[in-house]
Write an enzyme that holds these catalytic residues in place. Structure first.
Site, PDB file in Angstrom:
ATOM      1  N   LYS A  66     -17.549  -8.627  10.857  1.00  0.00           N
ATOM      2  CA  LYS A  66     -16.762  -9.629  10.135  1.00  0.00           C
ATOM      3  C   LYS A  66     -17.649 -10.811   9.765  1.00  0.00           C
ATOM      4  O   LYS A  66     -18.759 -10.965  10.282  1.00  0.00           O
ATOM      5  CB  LYS A  66     -15.591 -10.085  11.002  1.00  0.00           C
ATOM      6  CG  LYS A  66     -15.999 -10.712  12.327  1.00  0.00           C
ATOM      7  CD  LYS A  66     -14.801 -11.063  13.181  1.00  0.00           C
ATOM      8  CE  LYS A  66     -15.261 -11.698  14.497  1.00  0.00           C
ATOM      9  NZ  LYS A  66     -14.117 -12.159  15.308  1.00  0.00           N
ATOM     10  N   ARG A 116      -3.503 -15.346  21.140  1.00  0.00           N
ATOM     11  CA  ARG A 116      -3.827 -15.518  19.719  1.00  0.00           C
ATOM     12  C   ARG A 116      -3.022 -14.463  18.976  1.00  0.00           C
ATOM     13  O   ARG A 116      -1.815 -14.576  18.851  1.00  0.00           O
ATOM     14  CB  ARG A 116      -5.329 -15.394  19.475  1.00  0.00           C
ATOM     15  CG  ARG A 116      -6.181 -16.445  20.171  1.00  0.00           C
ATOM     16  CD  ARG A 116      -7.598 -16.482  19.635  1.00  0.00           C
ATOM     17  NE  ARG A 116      -8.192 -15.146  19.592  1.00  0.00           N
ATOM     18  CZ  ARG A 116      -9.401 -14.868  19.119  1.00  0.00           C
ATOM     19  NH1 ARG A 116     -10.132 -15.838  18.618  1.00  0.00           N
ATOM     20  NH2 ARG A 116      -9.876 -13.641  19.124  1.00  0.00           N
ATOM     21  N   TYR A 139     -34.198 -40.757   7.990  1.00  0.00           N
ATOM     22  CA  TYR A 139     -33.030 -41.621   7.786  1.00  0.00           C
ATOM     23  C   TYR A 139     -32.621 -42.320   9.081  1.00  0.00           C
ATOM     24  O   TYR A 139     -32.631 -41.732  10.159  1.00  0.00           O
ATOM     25  CB  TYR A 139     -31.843 -40.794   7.291  1.00  0.00           C
ATOM     26  CG  TYR A 139     -31.940 -40.356   5.858  1.00  0.00           C
ATOM     27  CD1 TYR A 139     -32.107 -41.272   4.830  1.00  0.00           C
ATOM     28  CD2 TYR A 139     -31.837 -39.011   5.522  1.00  0.00           C
ATOM     29  CE1 TYR A 139     -32.183 -40.871   3.500  1.00  0.00           C
ATOM     30  CE2 TYR A 139     -31.900 -38.590   4.202  1.00  0.00           C
ATOM     31  CZ  TYR A 139     -32.081 -39.523   3.198  1.00  0.00           C
ATOM     32  OH  TYR A 139     -32.147 -39.111   1.888  1.00  0.00           O
ATOM     33  N   MET A 181     -30.687 -32.819   4.365  1.00  0.00           N
ATOM     34  CA  MET A 181     -30.248 -31.628   3.640  1.00  0.00           C
ATOM     35  C   MET A 181     -31.387 -30.637   3.404  1.00  0.00           C
ATOM     36  O   MET A 181     -31.207 -29.421   3.497  1.00  0.00           O
ATOM     37  CB  MET A 181     -29.631 -32.022   2.299  1.00  0.00           C
ATOM     38  CG  MET A 181     -29.097 -30.832   1.505  1.00  0.00           C
ATOM     39  SD  MET A 181     -28.490 -31.267  -0.132  1.00  0.00           S
ATOM     40  CE  MET A 181     -27.102 -32.315   0.272  1.00  0.00           C
TER      41      MET A 181
END
Length: 379
Positions: free
Chosen positions: A41, A139, A261, A314
């Site tokens: 999955k 669940r 940063y 990023m």
């Protein structure tokens, strides 16, 4: 000379399909007489459904587990002969979609069972399915009373072709947890109500709980991809995913200067910093950013571990390579962020998450390379 994809990417993700196959064989051996399936999955836990499924088929796997019917559709196009179970059950009104693709829904409610049986009658044959009974995780799945009601619903039961009875463990990765024993006993009692039907309880960690949990079919997931199914003990699995960042630039940083940063890391000494072209767009969690001091996250580069420093952004990250011999790291050198030296569970712990999340979030921008596939299905 035409550049390769890895020449043009700051981050390179290599999927070792030989290691994947060996992991499946290890789990198969551990499962004893039980069949060993595979959970694929989430795009094979982020590593690519087509090459992963094909490699597992080559290894001998014949039963596969997906979460959603669309995943089943994709997998069926890759493996036309495989048995495919859809763990999220029968989506309302979509029985024909499942039937045409020969997908086995893991039915989780009386409503789903009635719909599947009714469709089978209209379709002209009893269609295969699994019955998922909840034994404590709360669940998906039939509760014990709902399961008993299903067994008493003779008309619905006569319309079902049940190929598998299954449940799911809540605490398999914590072997001494009392929940394991309770769920094992509950499942054994449920299984006695459907004699002759194949049964499945064990996920990756469940395989290591012993013979009482393996039953007829095991369905490993994270362990196939290198995650440790026995936390606190040596990992018996091989690393499958290798994520590397390419050095874009080396910088000399004076004591007292900061990097990245927020100026969260300040050099305590004259330092040599490698800036790698890998960031959170490439699947490197921002949570691996150093917290003022060096690390705890590390990158394996030029034969040794070096601390991640400053904030991961990023597109890039900083690594302190001051203690490496001069010239061992240059522009174009790659550093291992995840792999055989920085195992997925260790990196996940540094990031405050789990290996599942780290794998499934590997970015789409990285150059992806697959090694060890016998047939030509690497894209």
């Amino acid at each position: 000379m035409t550049p390769t994809p890895q020449d043009l990417a700051g981050a390179v993700l290599t999927i070792d399909l030989v290691a994947l196959k060996q992991n499946w064989q290890t789990l198969k051996a551990r499962a004893g007489t039980a069949e060993c399936g595979a959970a694929v999955k989430g795009n094979a836990y982020g590593l690519g459904i087509a090459p992963v499924a094909q490699a597992l088929w080559e290894a001998g796997c014949r039963s596969f587990f997906v979460a959603r019917p669309k995943e089943g559709e994709e997998l069926r196009a890759i493996l036309p002969e495989a048995t495919i179970y859809v763990l999220d059950g029968l989506f309302a009104g979509q029985a024909e979609f499942y039937a045409k693709l020969d997908l086995c829904p893991a039915l989780i409610s009386s409503a789903e069972a009635r719909e599947w049986a009714a469709f089978g009658r209209a379709y002209g044959r009893k269609l295969p399915c699994a019955i998922h009974v909840d034994t404590g995780i709360n669940r998906l799945g039939f509760s014990a009373p709902e399961f008993e009601a299903l067994l008493e619903d003779r008309f619905t039961m006569e319309g079902l072709n049940i190929s598998l009875l299954m449940s799911h463990l809540a605490c398999a990765d914590d072997a001494p947890h009392p929940m394991n024993q309770r769920q094992g006993e509950a499942f054994a009692a449920i299984r006695s109500r459907l004699p002759g039907i194949a049964a499945s309880l064990a996920n990756s960690s469940g395989i290591f709980l012993g013979k009482g949990f393996t039953h007829d079919l095991v369905r490993p997931g994270i362990a196939l991809y290198g995650g440790n199914p026995t936390p606190g003990e040596p990992n018996p699995m091989q690393a499958v995913a290798l994520l590397e960042g390419t050095v874009l630039q080396l910088r000399d940083v004076a004591a007292g200067e900061s990097v990245g940063y927020g100026a969260t890391w300040t050099a305590a000494r004259p330092s040599r910093i490698a800036i790698l072209g890998a960031g959170y767009k490439d699947g490197v969690p921002r949570a691996l950013s150093s917290r003022a001091a060096d690390g705890p996250a590390q990158v394996f580069i030029a034969g040794r571990r070096c601390p991640v420093i400053g904030r991961i952004s990023m597109d890039m990250m900083g690594v302190d390579v001051t203690d490496l011999a001069a010239g061992t790291v240059t522009r174009g050198t790659r550093g291992e962020i995840l792999g055989r030296h920085i195992m997925i569970d260790e990196a996940a712990a540094w990031a405050g998450t789990i290996s599942y999340e780290l794998l499934t979030r590997l970015g789409s921008r990285s150059a992806r390379l697959y090694t060890g596939l016998e047939s030509d299905m690497t894209r």
